[in-house]
Scaffold this motif. Structure first.
Motif, PDB file in Angstrom:
ATOM      1  N   SER A  23      40.498  46.400  59.266  1.00  0.00           N
ATOM      2  CA  SER A  23      39.643  47.213  58.391  1.00  0.00           C
ATOM      3  C   SER A  23      38.800  46.341  57.463  1.00  0.00           C
ATOM      4  CB  SER A  23      40.502  48.174  57.556  1.00  0.00           C
ATOM      5  OG  SER A  23      41.225  49.030  58.401  1.00  0.00           O
ATOM      6  N   GLY A  24      38.680  45.054  57.792  1.00  0.00           N
ATOM      7  CA  GLY A  24      37.891  44.144  56.945  1.00  0.00           C
ATOM      8  C   GLY A  24      36.469  44.632  56.714  1.00  0.00           C
ATOM      9  N   GLY A  25      35.876  45.228  57.744  1.00  0.00           N
ATOM     10  CA  GLY A  25      34.487  45.679  57.660  1.00  0.00           C
ATOM     11  C   GLY A  25      34.266  46.872  56.755  1.00  0.00           C
ATOM     12  N   GLU A  26      35.341  47.458  56.222  1.00  0.00           N
ATOM     13  CA  GLU A  26      35.195  48.574  55.269  1.00  0.00           C
ATOM     14  C   GLU A  26      34.762  48.057  53.895  1.00  0.00           C
ATOM     15  OE1 GLU A  26      35.417  51.687  56.033  1.00  0.00           O
ATOM     16  OE2 GLU A  26      36.193  51.378  58.056  1.00  0.00           O
ATOM     17  N   LEU A  27      34.930  46.740  53.678  1.00  0.00           N
ATOM     18  CA  LEU A  27      34.700  46.187  52.343  1.00  0.00           C
ATOM     19  C   LEU A  27      33.339  45.507  52.223  1.00  0.00           C
ATOM     20  CD1 LEU A  27      38.249  44.615  51.960  1.00  0.00           C
ATOM     21  CD2 LEU A  27      37.336  46.461  50.536  1.00  0.00           C
ATOM     22  N   SER A  28      32.745  45.604  51.048  1.00  0.00           N
ATOM     23  CA  SER A  28      31.532  44.844  50.765  1.00  0.00           C
ATOM     24  C   SER A  28      31.953  43.382  50.546  1.00  0.00           C
ATOM     25  CB  SER A  28      30.875  45.365  49.480  1.00  0.00           C
ATOM     26  OG  SER A  28      31.728  45.083  48.374  1.00  0.00           O
ATOM     27  N   PRO A  29      31.011  42.436  50.589  1.00  0.00           N
ATOM     28  CA  PRO A  29      31.401  41.039  50.344  1.00  0.00           C
ATOM     29  C   PRO A  29      32.167  40.835  49.034  1.00  0.00           C
ATOM     30  CG  PRO A  29      29.204  41.111  51.279  1.00  0.00           C
ATOM     31  CD  PRO A  29      29.606  42.544  51.030  1.00  0.00           C
ATOM     32  N   SER A  30      31.727  41.478  47.959  1.00  0.00           N
ATOM     33  CA  SER A  30      32.437  41.277  46.681  1.00  0.00           C
ATOM     34  C   SER A  30      33.819  41.925  46.706  1.00  0.00           C
ATOM     35  CB  SER A  30      31.606  41.801  45.503  1.00  0.00           C
ATOM     36  OG  SER A  30      31.374  43.183  45.658  1.00  0.00           O
ATOM     37  N   SER A  31      33.941  43.086  47.358  1.00  0.00           N
ATOM     38  CA  SER A  31      35.249  43.749  47.453  1.00  0.00           C
ATOM     39  C   SER A  31      36.189  42.980  48.371  1.00  0.00           C
ATOM     40  CB  SER A  31      35.097  45.183  47.968  1.00  0.00           C
ATOM     41  OG  SER A  31      34.372  45.955  47.045  1.00  0.00           O
ATOM     42  N   PHE A  32      35.656  42.360  49.424  1.00  0.00           N
ATOM     43  CA  PHE A  32      36.483  41.554  50.323  1.00  0.00           C
ATOM     44  C   PHE A  32      37.126  40.407  49.534  1.00  0.00           C
ATOM     45  CE2 PHE A  32      37.504  38.307  53.419  1.00  0.00           C
ATOM     46  CZ  PHE A  32      37.955  39.013  54.525  1.00  0.00           C
ATOM     47  N   LYS A  33      36.319  39.786  48.673  1.00  0.00           N
ATOM     48  CA  LYS A  33      36.821  38.672  47.844  1.00  0.00           C
ATOM     49  C   LYS A  33      37.966  39.124  46.941  1.00  0.00           C
ATOM     50  CE  LYS A  33      32.736  35.809  47.310  1.00  0.00           C
ATOM     51  NZ  LYS A  33      31.532  35.677  46.510  1.00  0.00           N
ATOM     52  N   GLU A  34      37.951  40.396  46.573  1.00  0.00           N
ATOM     53  CA  GLU A  34      38.931  40.898  45.619  1.00  0.00           C
ATOM     54  C   GLU A  34      40.155  41.530  46.289  1.00  0.00           C
ATOM     55  OE1 GLU A  34      38.721  43.619  41.561  1.00  0.00           O
ATOM     56  OE2 GLU A  34      36.906  43.366  42.762  1.00  0.00           O
ATOM     57  N   PHE A  35      39.927  42.281  47.390  1.00  0.00           N
ATOM     58  CA  PHE A  35      41.011  43.089  47.957  1.00  0.00           C
ATOM     59  C   PHE A  35      41.516  42.642  49.333  1.00  0.00           C
ATOM     60  CE2 PHE A  35      38.754  45.829  44.949  1.00  0.00           C
ATOM     61  CZ  PHE A  35      39.812  46.227  44.140  1.00  0.00           C
ATOM     62  N   SER A  36      40.841  41.679  49.947  1.00  0.00           N
ATOM     63  CA  SER A  36      41.323  41.189  51.243  1.00  0.00           C
ATOM     64  C   SER A  36      41.624  39.704  51.184  1.00  0.00           C
ATOM     65  CB  SER A  36      40.299  41.463  52.353  1.00  0.00           C
ATOM     66  OG  SER A  36      40.675  40.794  53.533  1.00  0.00           O
ATOM     67  N   GLY A  37      40.613  38.910  50.848  1.00  0.00           N
ATOM     68  CA  GLY A  37      40.724  37.449  50.867  1.00  0.00           C
ATOM     69  C   GLY A  37      41.962  36.873  50.182  1.00  0.00           C
ATOM     70  N   PRO A  38      42.263  37.281  48.939  1.00  0.00           N
ATOM     71  CA  PRO A  38      43.408  36.674  48.244  1.00  0.00           C
ATOM     72  C   PRO A  38      44.742  36.909  48.963  1.00  0.00           C
ATOM     73  CG  PRO A  38      42.028  37.890  46.689  1.00  0.00           C
ATOM     74  CD  PRO A  38      41.526  38.216  48.065  1.00  0.00           C
ATOM     75  N   TYR A  39      44.849  38.039  49.644  1.00  0.00           N
ATOM     76  CA  TYR A  39      46.123  38.383  50.300  1.00  0.00           C
ATOM     77  C   TYR A  39      46.233  37.711  51.672  1.00  0.00           C
ATOM     78  CZ  TYR A  39      45.730  41.270  46.295  1.00  0.00           C
ATOM     79  OH  TYR A  39      45.540  41.659  44.990  1.00  0.00           O
ATOM     80  N   LEU A  40      45.085  37.529  52.325  1.00  0.00           N
ATOM     81  CA  LEU A  40      45.079  36.738  53.569  1.00  0.00           C
ATOM     82  C   LEU A  40      45.441  35.284  53.234  1.00  0.00           C
ATOM     83  CD1 LEU A  40      41.825  38.060  55.305  1.00  0.00           C
ATOM     84  CD2 LEU A  40      44.183  38.570  55.960  1.00  0.00           C
ATOM     85  N   ALA A  41      44.861  34.772  52.150  1.00  0.00           N
ATOM     86  CA  ALA A  41      45.136  33.383  51.744  1.00  0.00           C
ATOM     87  C   ALA A  41      46.604  33.226  51.328  1.00  0.00           C
ATOM     88  CB  ALA A  41      44.212  32.983  50.591  1.00  0.00           C
ATOM     89  N   TYR A  42      47.164  34.259  50.701  1.00  0.00           N
ATOM     90  CA  TYR A  42      48.576  34.214  50.289  1.00  0.00           C
ATOM     91  C   TYR A  42      49.468  34.027  51.526  1.00  0.00           C
ATOM     92  CZ  TYR A  42      53.094  35.551  48.346  1.00  0.00           C
ATOM     93  OH  TYR A  42      54.413  35.550  47.971  1.00  0.00           O
ATOM     94  N   ILE A  43      49.185  34.783  52.582  1.00  0.00           N
ATOM     95  CA  ILE A  43      49.984  34.683  53.809  1.00  0.00           C
ATOM     96  C   ILE A  43      49.853  33.278  54.407  1.00  0.00           C
ATOM     97  CG2 ILE A  43      50.250  35.534  56.193  1.00  0.00           C
ATOM     98  CD1 ILE A  43      49.317  38.322  55.101  1.00  0.00           C
ATOM     99  N   ALA A  44      48.614  32.782  54.490  1.00  0.00           N
ATOM    100  CA  ALA A  44      48.386  31.450  55.083  1.00  0.00           C
ATOM    101  C   ALA A  44      49.091  30.349  54.296  1.00  0.00           C
ATOM    102  CB  ALA A  44      46.890  31.161  55.152  1.00  0.00           C
ATOM    103  N   LYS A  45      49.160  30.502  52.978  1.00  0.00           N
ATOM    104  CA  LYS A  45      49.800  29.478  52.147  1.00  0.00           C
ATOM    105  C   LYS A  45      51.325  29.578  52.201  1.00  0.00           C
ATOM    106  CE  LYS A  45      50.197  27.779  47.420  1.00  0.00           C
ATOM    107  NZ  LYS A  45      49.845  28.012  46.002  1.00  0.00           N
ATOM    108  N   HIS A  46      51.838  30.813  52.153  1.00  0.00           N
ATOM    109  CA  HIS A  46      53.286  30.983  51.999  1.00  0.00           C
ATOM    110  C   HIS A  46      54.078  31.033  53.298  1.00  0.00           C
ATOM    111  CE1 HIS A  46      51.945  31.874  47.917  1.00  0.00           C
ATOM    112  NE2 HIS A  46      53.149  31.478  47.571  1.00  0.00           N
ATOM    113  N   LEU A  47      53.415  31.357  54.424  1.00  0.00           N
ATOM    114  CA  LEU A  47      54.170  31.380  55.681  1.00  0.00           C
ATOM    115  C   LEU A  47      54.712  29.990  56.041  1.00  0.00           C
ATOM    116  CD1 LEU A  47      55.336  32.790  58.146  1.00  0.00           C
ATOM    117  CD2 LEU A  47      53.112  32.538  59.264  1.00  0.00           C
ATOM    118  N   PRO A  48      53.910  28.926  55.986  1.00  0.00           N
ATOM    119  CA  PRO A  48      54.475  27.598  56.279  1.00  0.00           C
ATOM    120  C   PRO A  48      55.628  27.226  55.339  1.00  0.00           C
ATOM    121  CG  PRO A  48      52.079  27.500  56.327  1.00  0.00           C
ATOM    122  CD  PRO A  48      52.448  28.837  55.771  1.00  0.00           C
ATOM    123  N   LEU A  49      55.531  27.637  54.078  1.00  0.00           N
ATOM    124  CA  LEU A  49      56.605  27.344  53.113  1.00  0.00           C
ATOM    125  C   LEU A  49      57.884  28.087  53.491  1.00  0.00           C
ATOM    126  CD1 LEU A  49      54.559  27.636  49.761  1.00  0.00           C
ATOM    127  CD2 LEU A  49      55.159  25.536  51.004  1.00  0.00           C
TER     128      LEU A  49
END
Length: 365
Positions: free
Chosen positions: A216-242
């Motif tokens: 559902s990434g395409g439901e978000l505007s660029p600014s909303s993606f930065k706020e409601f999608s990006g940080p949580y995708l980055a959280y998974i990428a950072k914490h899964l290896p840990l």
């Protein structure tokens, strides 16, 4: 986890780590699905989620495309669904025939008692989703090293959209982010933490790569993606290896698929994923330029609708991808896939032809 047979075809794993490879590996989203006559036979009159919860059935369905397209497809993806996480959180999800998933009691607003329950509930994904791990372990054994097995989850934003009962107009998820941003973020964070645990346990059970579906990434505007999608995708990428390290497990390649969020490709290349999946709205050559010299592999991105087309159209599209992703000169950085899942009513022979054309047009002389 036990020991598994050695991997005979590790092309997908090597390519996902960014290595130079002899040909681009390929698999397709929803490759184990309703376009295959053998799928309907194995599914019988079971409900979709019943199939997911039965490790024997789930492993049989996962293996069907590997058997049908032997020597053509380079990875299996476990037969499951992204909505098992909301189910593990205590929400009811039904699969309605010809309509798709339905939440009879979606989250209405933060004052809805269900919201407080979800935020406060201690969810044990090791117990609640045990059937997924058993299906993965069984499938790894049955694969016998033929190809690697991909595990997956839905991204927090995508799962949230379903949980609030998202309609075609996106009224529900937009109401939440613009009226209740703080409460939305609290729930997204909770889901992100569950995703990390869930993916780590899939790796422990035998998954050799993982993919996060931000459908559902395409439901978000660029600014909303930065706020409601990006940080949580980055959280998974950072914490899964840990988390894998904590469990004494080796890292596995991580793929993110932000469907519809074409504007976020640059940001997604900096999130810590090894592979970024592209939908068919991207121009491959442009995507390669955006990646630049970053160690990110691209995956995609044929329009799934090409499989309704003529053989000539399929050949032309594959040729355009081979050229656009710069395969001849690079020999790395590309995993072949569709730009989304296989759509219904596709002739399995047309998919086979697509695979054969990729082989033909990328083989090293």
């Amino acid at each position: 986890m036990g020991s598994f047979p050695p991997l005979k075809n590790d092309l997908m794993v090597r390519a996902a780590w960014g290595q130079k490879v002899e040909r681009p590996p390929m698999w397709v989203m929803r490759q184990a699905g309703r376009y295959l006559p053998e799928y309907h036979q194995a599914k019988g009159n079971r409900d979709f989620f019943e199939c997911c919860r039965d490790p024997e059935v789930a492993s049989t369905l996962t293996l069907q495309p590997i058997e049908r397209y032997a020597g053509l497809v380079d990875a299996a993806i476990i037969f499951s669904d992204i909505l098992v996480i909301p189910q593990a959180m205590g929400m009811v999800v039904e699969m309605v025939d010809k309509k798709g998933p339905h939440f009879p009691s979606p989250l209405l607003n933060p004052k809805d008692g269900q919201y407080a329950e979800l935020i406060g509930r201690d969810v044990d994904v090791s117990k609640e989703l045990d059937y997924v791990y058993r299906a993965i372990t069984l499938t790894r054994k049955k694969l016998d090293g033929r190809v690697p097995l991909i595990g997956f989850c839905g991204a927090p934003w995508t799962l949230f959209c379903y949980m609030v009962g998202n309609s075609k107009l996106s009224k529900e998820c937009k109401t939440w982010i613009y009226k209740y941003p703080k409460e939305t973020k609290a729930l997204l964070q909770k889901i992100a933490e569950l995703c990390v645990d869930y993916l780590a346990l899939q790796v422990k059970a035998g998954a050799q790569l993982i993919q996060v579906f931000e459908s559902s990434g395409g439901e978000l505007s660029p600014s909303s993606f930065k706020e409601f999608s990006g940080p949580y995708l980055a959280y998974i990428a950072k914490h899964l290896p840990l988390k894998l390290k904590e469990l004494g497990l080796d890292r596995v390649p991580m793929i993110v698929f932000p469907k519809g969020a074409w504007y976020a490709l640059d940001a997604c290349c900096d999130m810590g994923y090894n592979v970024v999946g592209l939908d068919w709205l991207h121009d491959p050559a442009q995507a390669v330029k955006i990646v630049g010299d970053r160690p990110v592999v691209l995956q995609g991105n044929a329009d799934p609708g090409i499989l309704y087309g003529s053989r000539e159209s399929i050949t032309k599209l594959v040729g355009n991808m081979v050229e656009g992703f710069g395969w001849a000169s690079r020999k790395q950085g590309w995993i072949v896939n569709l730009g989304h899942g296989i759509t219904p009513f596709v002739d399995p022979e047309d998919l086979k032809f697509y695979f054969q054309e990729v082989h033909r047009l990328t083989k090293t002389e």
